[in-house]
Write a protein that holds these residues in place. Structure first.
Motif, PDB file in Angstrom:
ATOM      1  N   LEU A  29      41.248  46.499  34.122  1.00 45.74           N
ATOM      2  CA  LEU A  29      41.284  45.470  35.328  1.00 45.74           C
ATOM      3  C   LEU A  29      40.666  44.239  34.707  1.00 45.74           C
ATOM      4  O   LEU A  29      41.373  43.125  35.230  1.00 45.74           O
ATOM      5  N   MET A  30      39.716  44.335  33.823  1.00 46.91           N
ATOM      6  CA  MET A  30      39.143  43.015  33.658  1.00 46.91           C
ATOM      7  C   MET A  30      40.252  42.060  32.624  1.00 46.91           C
ATOM      8  O   MET A  30      40.316  40.806  32.714  1.00 46.91           O
ATOM      9  N   GLN A  31      41.059  42.869  31.879  1.00 47.97           N
ATOM     10  CA  GLN A  31      42.241  42.114  31.302  1.00 47.97           C
ATOM     11  C   GLN A  31      43.131  41.434  32.165  1.00 47.97           C
ATOM     12  O   GLN A  31      43.469  40.534  32.133  1.00 47.97           O
ATOM     13  N   ARG A  32      43.417  42.233  33.258  1.00 47.66           N
ATOM     14  CA  ARG A  32      44.059  41.734  34.324  1.00 47.66           C
ATOM     15  C   ARG A  32      43.670  40.407  34.981  1.00 47.66           C
ATOM     16  O   ARG A  32      44.244  39.350  35.291  1.00 47.66           O
ATOM     17  N   GLU A  34      41.487  38.385  33.893  1.00 48.40           N
ATOM     18  CA  GLU A  34      41.248  37.248  32.932  1.00 48.40           C
ATOM     19  C   GLU A  34      42.441  36.684  32.567  1.00 48.40           C
ATOM     20  O   GLU A  34      42.660  35.352  32.595  1.00 48.40           O
ATOM     21  N   SER A  35      43.594  37.583  32.650  1.00 50.36           N
ATOM     22  CA  SER A  35      45.083  36.944  32.514  1.00 50.36           C
ATOM     23  C   SER A  35      45.411  35.831  33.574  1.00 50.36           C
ATOM     24  O   SER A  35      46.321  35.127  33.640  1.00 50.36           O
ATOM     25  N   GLN A  36      44.853  36.406  34.790  1.00 50.02           N
ATOM     26  CA  GLN A  36      45.111  35.461  36.182  1.00 50.02           C
ATOM     27  C   GLN A  36      43.969  34.462  36.139  1.00 50.02           C
ATOM     28  O   GLN A  36      43.928  33.632  37.179  1.00 50.02           O
ATOM     29  N   GLY A  37      43.193  34.124  34.973  1.00 44.85           N
ATOM     30  CA  GLY A  37      42.106  33.029  35.161  1.00 44.85           C
ATOM     31  C   GLY A  37      40.940  33.412  36.039  1.00 44.85           C
ATOM     32  O   GLY A  37      40.144  32.492  36.079  1.00 44.85           O
ATOM     33  N   ILE A  38      40.647  34.693  36.132  1.00 45.83           N
ATOM     34  CA  ILE A  38      39.231  35.132  37.122  1.00 45.83           C
ATOM     35  C   ILE A  38      38.282  35.723  35.937  1.00 45.83           C
ATOM     36  O   ILE A  38      38.513  36.712  35.189  1.00 45.83           O
ATOM     37  N   SER A  39      37.200  35.085  35.713  1.00 39.43           N
ATOM     38  CA  SER A  39      36.215  35.376  34.806  1.00 39.43           C
ATOM     39  C   SER A  39      35.154  36.569  35.430  1.00 39.43           C
ATOM     40  O   SER A  39      35.206  37.009  36.463  1.00 39.43           O
ATOM     41  N   ARG A  40      34.596  37.217  34.373  1.00 42.58           N
ATOM     42  CA  ARG A  40      33.797  38.302  34.750  1.00 42.58           C
ATOM     43  C   ARG A  40      32.554  37.825  35.778  1.00 42.58           C
ATOM     44  O   ARG A  40      32.342  38.594  36.783  1.00 42.58           O
ATOM     45  N   ARG A  41      32.233  36.510  35.677  1.00 45.81           N
ATOM     46  CA  ARG A  41      31.191  35.892  36.659  1.00 45.81           C
ATOM     47  C   ARG A  41      31.909  36.047  37.927  1.00 45.81           C
ATOM     48  O   ARG A  41      31.191  36.585  39.088  1.00 45.81           O
ATOM     49  N   GLU A  42      33.039  35.576  38.059  1.00 49.15           N
ATOM     50  CA  GLU A  42      33.549  35.669  39.552  1.00 49.15           C
ATOM     51  C   GLU A  42      33.883  37.071  39.969  1.00 49.15           C
ATOM     52  O   GLU A  42      33.724  37.417  41.192  1.00 49.15           O
ATOM     53  N   PHE A  43      34.355  37.915  39.190  1.00 47.25           N
ATOM     54  CA  PHE A  43      34.303  39.282  39.621  1.00 47.25           C
ATOM     55  C   PHE A  43      32.952  39.896  39.893  1.00 47.25           C
ATOM     56  O   PHE A  43      33.170  40.754  41.068  1.00 47.25           O
ATOM     57  N   PRO A  97      46.748  33.941  42.739  1.00 46.32           N
ATOM     58  CA  PRO A  97      46.002  35.364  42.608  1.00 46.32           C
ATOM     59  C   PRO A  97      44.594  35.424  42.895  1.00 46.32           C
ATOM     60  O   PRO A  97      43.884  34.576  42.566  1.00 46.32           O
ATOM     61  N   SER A  98      44.320  36.432  43.971  1.00 46.34           N
ATOM     62  CA  SER A  98      42.751  36.892  43.951  1.00 46.34           C
ATOM     63  C   SER A  98      42.347  37.952  43.616  1.00 46.34           C
ATOM     64  O   SER A  98      43.363  38.875  43.023  1.00 46.34           O
ATOM     65  N   ILE A  99      40.940  38.122  43.386  1.00 53.66           N
ATOM     66  CA  ILE A  99      40.845  39.483  43.058  1.00 53.66           C
ATOM     67  C   ILE A  99      41.250  40.727  43.861  1.00 53.66           C
ATOM     68  O   ILE A  99      41.696  41.536  43.416  1.00 53.66           O
ATOM     69  N   ASP A 100      41.258  40.477  45.307  1.00 51.90           N
ATOM     70  CA  ASP A 100      41.810  41.325  46.027  1.00 51.90           C
ATOM     71  C   ASP A 100      43.338  41.735  45.739  1.00 51.90           C
ATOM     72  O   ASP A 100      43.540  42.812  45.855  1.00 51.90           O
ATOM     73  N   SER A 101      44.116  40.534  45.763  1.00 50.17           N
ATOM     74  CA  SER A 101      45.371  41.017  45.339  1.00 50.17           C
ATOM     75  C   SER A 101      45.653  41.759  43.793  1.00 50.17           C
ATOM     76  O   SER A 101      46.475  42.472  43.548  1.00 50.17           O
ATOM     77  N   VAL A 102      44.889  41.306  42.879  1.00 46.07           N
ATOM     78  CA  VAL A 102      44.982  41.958  41.531  1.00 46.07           C
ATOM     79  C   VAL A 102      44.512  43.124  41.452  1.00 46.07           C
ATOM     80  O   VAL A 102      44.898  44.269  40.982  1.00 46.07           O
ATOM     81  N   LEU A 103      43.221  43.488  42.315  1.00 45.48           N
ATOM     82  CA  LEU A 103      42.848  44.994  42.311  1.00 45.48           C
ATOM     83  C   LEU A 103      44.021  45.732  43.035  1.00 45.48           C
ATOM     84  O   LEU A 103      44.215  46.933  42.649  1.00 45.48           O
ATOM     85  N   PHE A 104      44.526  45.289  44.115  1.00 43.08           N
ATOM     86  CA  PHE A 104      45.729  45.999  44.666  1.00 43.08           C
ATOM     87  C   PHE A 104      46.775  46.334  43.829  1.00 43.08           C
ATOM     88  O   PHE A 104      47.534  47.279  43.623  1.00 43.08           O
ATOM     89  N   ASP A 105      47.154  45.393  42.971  1.00 45.94           N
ATOM     90  CA  ASP A 105      48.214  45.600  41.884  1.00 45.94           C
ATOM     91  C   ASP A 105      47.529  46.790  40.945  1.00 45.94           C
ATOM     92  O   ASP A 105      48.371  47.457  40.275  1.00 45.94           O
ATOM     93  N   HIS A 106      46.233  46.729  40.753  1.00 48.31           N
ATOM     94  CA  HIS A 106      45.452  47.644  39.583  1.00 48.31           C
ATOM     95  C   HIS A 106      45.563  48.953  40.383  1.00 48.31           C
ATOM     96  O   HIS A 106      45.577  50.172  39.369  1.00 48.31           O
TER      97      HIS A 106
END
Length: 379
Positions: A29-32, A34-43, A97-106
């Motif tokens: 998930l974290m690689q996904r 980061e590839s969308q420009g979302i940092s660990r801090r934002e997560f 992309p938002s964390i919600d949408s990336v998570l749904f992809d995950h």
């Protein structure tokens, strides 16, 4: 705190068991993110926000983060019944992309007719394989009402011509959890509006297993993802209200958290769309807002990356997360009191004319004031 300690321990045990399973997604998930420009801090900020949204102590935030990372171990089967696909759109339709949408992809989405490339016999095979391969362990998400008239033949799906009732019974049998996504799946929605010729019903009226209802037309993507996260974390459905809705999302009236609530208390109402009160952001109750009768977190979570929601945009709440809203809340541009002489409507008139300077807090106080309003109207 004993209750939370037990819940935390349950979550740790649940996630420990999930981590032993093979990851379904090849990319963590974290690689996904980061590839969308979302940092660990934002997560981690997102994890804290979801923790608060689920009404859990902040100490659960690392648990939420862990659950998100292993969410691909919990298969999701998403069925479409009698609906418009707006609930899926609520989750996936975003310009960035938002964390919600990336998570749904995950998440391991094993079947979703709108998102998958397969069609016809191949789609049918995919569904049958998922139901058998993950029997007893998958989350079943249902979007849309279930027509039951004439043995369900108002809804036949797929090349084998199975009815919606046949599909939902078969899929529910092996589900570890069932989520009704949107008011159609939860309560029948517009399909169940009078005279309801297809006898459309909510999922929980058709199957004989616990169902969590995510009311809304559509529900917020936060409510969808939050419910999935709760099950991933704890392996059970969240605490629910009398209509089977998660309390963390539907525990407060729309009216209670509305940014126009102060205008209601001050007796400042829009009398008709486009008037000066509308331009000033006055309360929309007199032009039909059903916020005082509706339970949802729309004012706090909003839609489209927390951008807006109907009342902020200038139209009253239509009560779409409530059972039978299409009939019970109509007309949508008129207050309920104009039809049934509701005490709250009388109170709105009274506050606006007789006691403008009086600060009245809470709907209970407004209802009491309505008694005095009747006296004023009678004189």
């Amino acid at each position: 705190m004993g209750q939370y300690d037990a819940l935390f321990s349950r979550g740790k045990k649940r996630l420990s068991e999930l981590k032993k399973l093979n990851a379904v997604k090849s990319t963590p998930l974290m690689q996904r993110l980061e590839s969308q420009g979302i940092s660990r801090r934002e997560f981690m900020t997102w994890s804290a926000q979801v923790t608060a949204m689920l009404s859990l102590p902040l100490s659960f935030s690392p648990l939420v983060a862990e659950a998100a990372e292993v969410a691909d171990r919990v298969p999701l089967i998403w069925l479409h019944m009698a609906e418009c696909t707006g609930c899926s759109e609520s989750l996936i339709r975003c310009d960035t992309p938002s964390i919600d949408s990336v998570l749904f992809d995950h998440i391991s989405v094993e079947y979703h007719e709108t998102l998958m490339a397969a069609a016809g016999w191949q789609a049918e095979e995919n569904l049958e394989h998922a139901l058998e391969a993950y029997k007893g362990g998958y989350v079943l998400a249902v979007e849309g009402a279930i027509p039951t008239a004439d043995n369900g033949h108002y809804l036949t799906v797929g090349c084998k011509g199975h009815t919606g009732t046949e599909i939902i019974h078969h899929a529910a049998e092996g589900a570890a959890a069932i989520v009704s996504v949107g008011t159609c799946a939860a309560f029948g929605g517009v399909q169940a509006a009078a005279p309801n010729p297809t006898e459309a019903k909510g999922v929980d009226q058709v199957v004989h297993k616990p169902v969590v209802n995510l009311g809304g037309c559509p529900p917020s993507e936060k409510n969808i993802v939050g419910t999935l996260m709760y099950f991933v974390m704890f392996g059970k459905l969240p605490p629910m209200d009398m209509y089977g809705r998660p309390k963390w999302a539907y525990g407060a009236r729309v009216h209670d958290n509305c940014e126009r609530r102060g205008r209601f208390d001050a007796g400042e109402f829009v009398e008709q769309f486009g008037d000066e009160g509308a331009k000033q952001g006055y309360c929309l109750y007199k032009v039909g807002c059903k916020g005082p009768y509706t339970y949802n977190n729309c004012p706090t979570e909003r839609f489209n990356h927390h951008t807006s929601w109907p009342v902020l945009a200038g139209h009253g709440c239509i009560g779409c997360s409530e059972p039978n809203f299409w009939d019970a809340m109509a007309d949508f541009e008129k207050p309920l009191g104009r039809r049934d002489i509701h005490s709250l409507d009388k109170t709105a008139d009274f506050i606006g004319t007789a006691i403008l300077g009086l600060s009245v807090v809470g709907l209970g106080a407004h209802a009491v004031a309505g008694v005095f309003a009747k006296d004023v109207e009678d004189k």
